[in-house]
Design a protein around this motif. Sequence first.
Motif, mmCIF file in Angstrom:
data_model
loop_
_atom_site.group_PDB
_atom_site.id
_atom_site.type_symbol
_atom_site.label_atom_id
_atom_site.label_comp_id
_atom_site.label_asym_id
_atom_site.label_seq_id
_atom_site.Cartn_x
_atom_site.Cartn_y
_atom_site.Cartn_z
ATOM 1 N N ASP A 1 3.186 4.951 -0.650
ATOM 2 C CA ASP A 1 2.337 5.998 0.440
ATOM 3 C C ASP A 1 0.967 5.497 0.241
ATOM 4 O OD1 ASP A 1 1.229 8.125 1.336
ATOM 5 O OD2 ASP A 1 2.555 9.600 0.306
ATOM 6 N N ILE A 2 0.392 5.117 1.468
ATOM 7 C CA ILE A 2 -0.971 4.686 1.527
ATOM 8 C C ILE A 2 -2.010 5.727 1.368
ATOM 9 C CG2 ILE A 2 -0.133 2.661 3.094
ATOM 10 C CD1 ILE A 2 -1.869 4.161 5.369
ATOM 11 N N TYR A 3 -1.674 7.065 1.518
ATOM 12 C CA TYR A 3 -2.617 8.068 1.374
ATOM 13 C C TYR A 3 -2.673 8.759 0.018
ATOM 14 C CZ TYR A 3 -3.743 8.054 6.495
ATOM 15 O OH TYR A 3 -4.162 7.621 7.616
ATOM 16 N N ARG A 4 -1.542 8.402 -0.879
ATOM 17 C CA ARG A 4 -1.765 8.815 -2.171
ATOM 18 C C ARG A 4 -1.709 7.653 -3.236
ATOM 19 N NH1 ARG A 4 1.311 11.715 1.157
ATOM 20 N NH2 ARG A 4 0.356 13.874 1.709
ATOM 21 N N GLY A 5 -2.758 7.474 -3.704
ATOM 22 C CA GLY A 5 -2.890 6.393 -4.934
ATOM 23 C C GLY A 5 -3.097 5.113 -4.477
ATOM 24 N N MET A 6 -3.065 4.564 -3.204
ATOM 25 C CA MET A 6 -3.217 3.296 -2.775
ATOM 26 C C MET A 6 -4.644 2.901 -2.940
ATOM 27 S SD MET A 6 -1.582 0.889 0.125
ATOM 28 C CE MET A 6 0.087 0.867 -0.457
ATOM 29 N N ASP A 7 -5.003 1.672 -3.382
ATOM 30 C CA ASP A 7 -6.553 1.381 -3.502
ATOM 31 C C ASP A 7 -6.843 0.978 -1.897
ATOM 32 O OD1 ASP A 7 -9.176 0.477 -4.681
ATOM 33 O OD2 ASP A 7 -8.420 -1.423 -3.397
ATOM 34 N N ILE A 8 -7.922 1.721 -1.154
ATOM 35 C CA ILE A 8 -8.160 1.338 0.059
ATOM 36 C C ILE A 8 -8.441 0.014 0.413
ATOM 37 C CG2 ILE A 8 -10.665 2.005 0.087
ATOM 38 C CD1 ILE A 8 -9.590 3.739 2.745
ATOM 39 N N ASN A 9 -9.176 -0.773 -0.390
ATOM 40 C CA ASN A 9 -9.491 -2.274 -0.224
ATOM 41 C C ASN A 9 -8.263 -3.077 -0.171
ATOM 42 O OD1 ASN A 9 -12.246 -1.620 -0.001
ATOM 43 N ND2 ASN A 9 -12.423 -1.617 -2.269
ATOM 44 N N LEU A 10 -7.365 -2.674 -1.093
ATOM 45 C CA LEU A 10 -6.032 -3.457 -1.117
ATOM 46 C C LEU A 10 -5.114 -3.160 0.243
ATOM 47 C CD1 LEU A 10 -4.224 -5.223 -2.664
ATOM 48 C CD2 LEU A 10 -3.042 -3.283 -3.698
ATOM 49 N N LEU A 11 -5.247 -1.912 0.579
ATOM 50 C CA LEU A 11 -4.631 -1.296 1.777
ATOM 51 C C LEU A 11 -5.251 -2.362 3.179
ATOM 52 C CD1 LEU A 11 -2.830 0.277 3.572
ATOM 53 C CD2 LEU A 11 -4.578 2.100 3.721
ATOM 54 N N ARG A 12 -6.557 -2.219 3.166
ATOM 55 C CA ARG A 12 -6.892 -2.948 4.401
ATOM 56 C C ARG A 12 -6.879 -4.672 4.217
ATOM 57 N NH1 ARG A 12 -12.029 1.134 5.382
ATOM 58 N NH2 ARG A 12 -10.562 3.060 5.823
ATOM 59 N N LYS A 13 -6.732 -5.121 2.930
ATOM 60 C CA LYS A 13 -6.454 -6.401 2.931
ATOM 61 C C LYS A 13 -4.790 -6.695 3.685
ATOM 62 C CE LYS A 13 -6.004 -10.200 -0.689
ATOM 63 N NZ LYS A 13 -4.454 -10.638 -0.166
ATOM 64 N N ARG A 14 -3.913 -5.636 3.082
ATOM 65 C CA ARG A 14 -2.587 -5.892 3.645
ATOM 66 C C ARG A 14 -2.398 -5.585 5.032
ATOM 67 N NH1 ARG A 14 1.133 -2.699 -0.761
ATOM 68 N NH2 ARG A 14 2.753 -3.679 0.602
#
Lengths: 222, 249
Positions: free
Chosen positions: B71-84
């Motif tokens: 879940d990208i809105y719960r617990g995922m690091d936003i910098n890591l998300l934007r890298k992916r």
Amino acid sequence: MVRSRFDSQLEQLDVEMIKMGALCEEAINASMKAFLENDDVAAQIASEKENEIDRKEREIEALCMRLLLQQQPVARDLRLISSALKMISDMERIGDQAADIAEITAFLKDNDTKSKVHIRDMGIAAIKMVTESVDSFVNKDMKLAKSVMEYDDVLDNLFVEVKQELIDLIGKDKANGEFCIDLIMIAKYLERIGDHATNIAEWVEYSITGSHVKMAMEEGNK
Amino acid sequence: MSKISISDLELHYSNFNALKNVNLEIPEKEITAYIGPSGCGKSTLLKSLNRMNDLIEGCKITGTVLLDGEDIYRGMDINLLRKRVGMVFQKPNPFPMTIYDNVAFGPRTHGVRSKVKLDEMVEKALRDAAIWDEVKDRLKKNALGMSGGQQQRLCIARALAVQPEVLLMDEPTSALDPISTSRIEDLALELKKEYTIVMVTHNMQQAARISDNTAFFLLGEVVEFDKTEELFSMPKDKRTEDYITGRFG
């Protein structure tokens, strides 16, 4: 009204399709008149109609190409235009076959045998199928398109009947041979006209529903 | 298999309900196109896939967006998300620095310091973005001196440099000429071998040409989602038919 120019071009396509369908009817009518009444003028008319049909095919092709280029149609518009492109090929073949019938009549000796077989009925059935197939396209009438497909059986049965009648005639007197062979060719041309009208009706079905009865059957057989 | 799985997504900008109960499965290594009239929510949904709406005041999001099941809105690091999940915008927006530094920006931010490693990453990204041959001799020139089409491919290279899994493209060719548009489209087709691509486009022919799946949006809702060929030849919903045939409204 959005796309009013496109809609008026599509109406123009309908008008041209009706005209081409009418030319096909006139060609078959003329060839049947030439056959049944030994009418040379009618035979000439059938040949002229064939030329007109060929010209109309080019005109409709050009119109469809213009629509594809200018309007980049999708969905029902794309199906309608691509169906029209396929249908005019069938109509062009119908014109050829009407002219072929007229050509045979020129060499056919007058013989009252022809009234004894059911070729006249085949001519009437073929014209009905052509008219209704084009009407079903213009009116987007699925029911009428289906009835054209079904009516092909009537024409096919008439062909079988005519074939048997001609076999019987040859059996009675071998001198009838050449004449009967000419007649079976005419009957076969009419039967083919029915097949082309059926093709037209199938493209109408594709245009309306997005599925083509033959393609669906082939998929089913895989 | 779905790369991204969107369930019951609702998005409000204050009182405005911009996305209504969106449910979509975005297949991996395919191009998914979002189409629809302006203001229908397609760009909003795209931005929701790497949480770019979080920055907007009054934005409230419910529902889930799963990236490979997380879940990208719960617990995922936003910098890591934007890298992916990388993004390319409508207007090319290179940084006012050299071509090389533009592409190296992402890897440096993520801690790559080795010159050799950076050189490798920059070259690969520029090659993947089909622009290497045009810029290899002027890597130290300012990126703002490039043509619009080149700038957009540079932006794609910049997004690719951090080795993302998903590439979001928001009308990536609407500011480009037909030749540059064609290059970007060819590039997207090439990139889908390695990346999952989600593209917003107003160009229906573009969606039909290059996407595998298309979603049609209207007033914040997904009206229809299907294989592109199916949607453009035999749409199931009359509103889709009216929109794509240009008889909408």
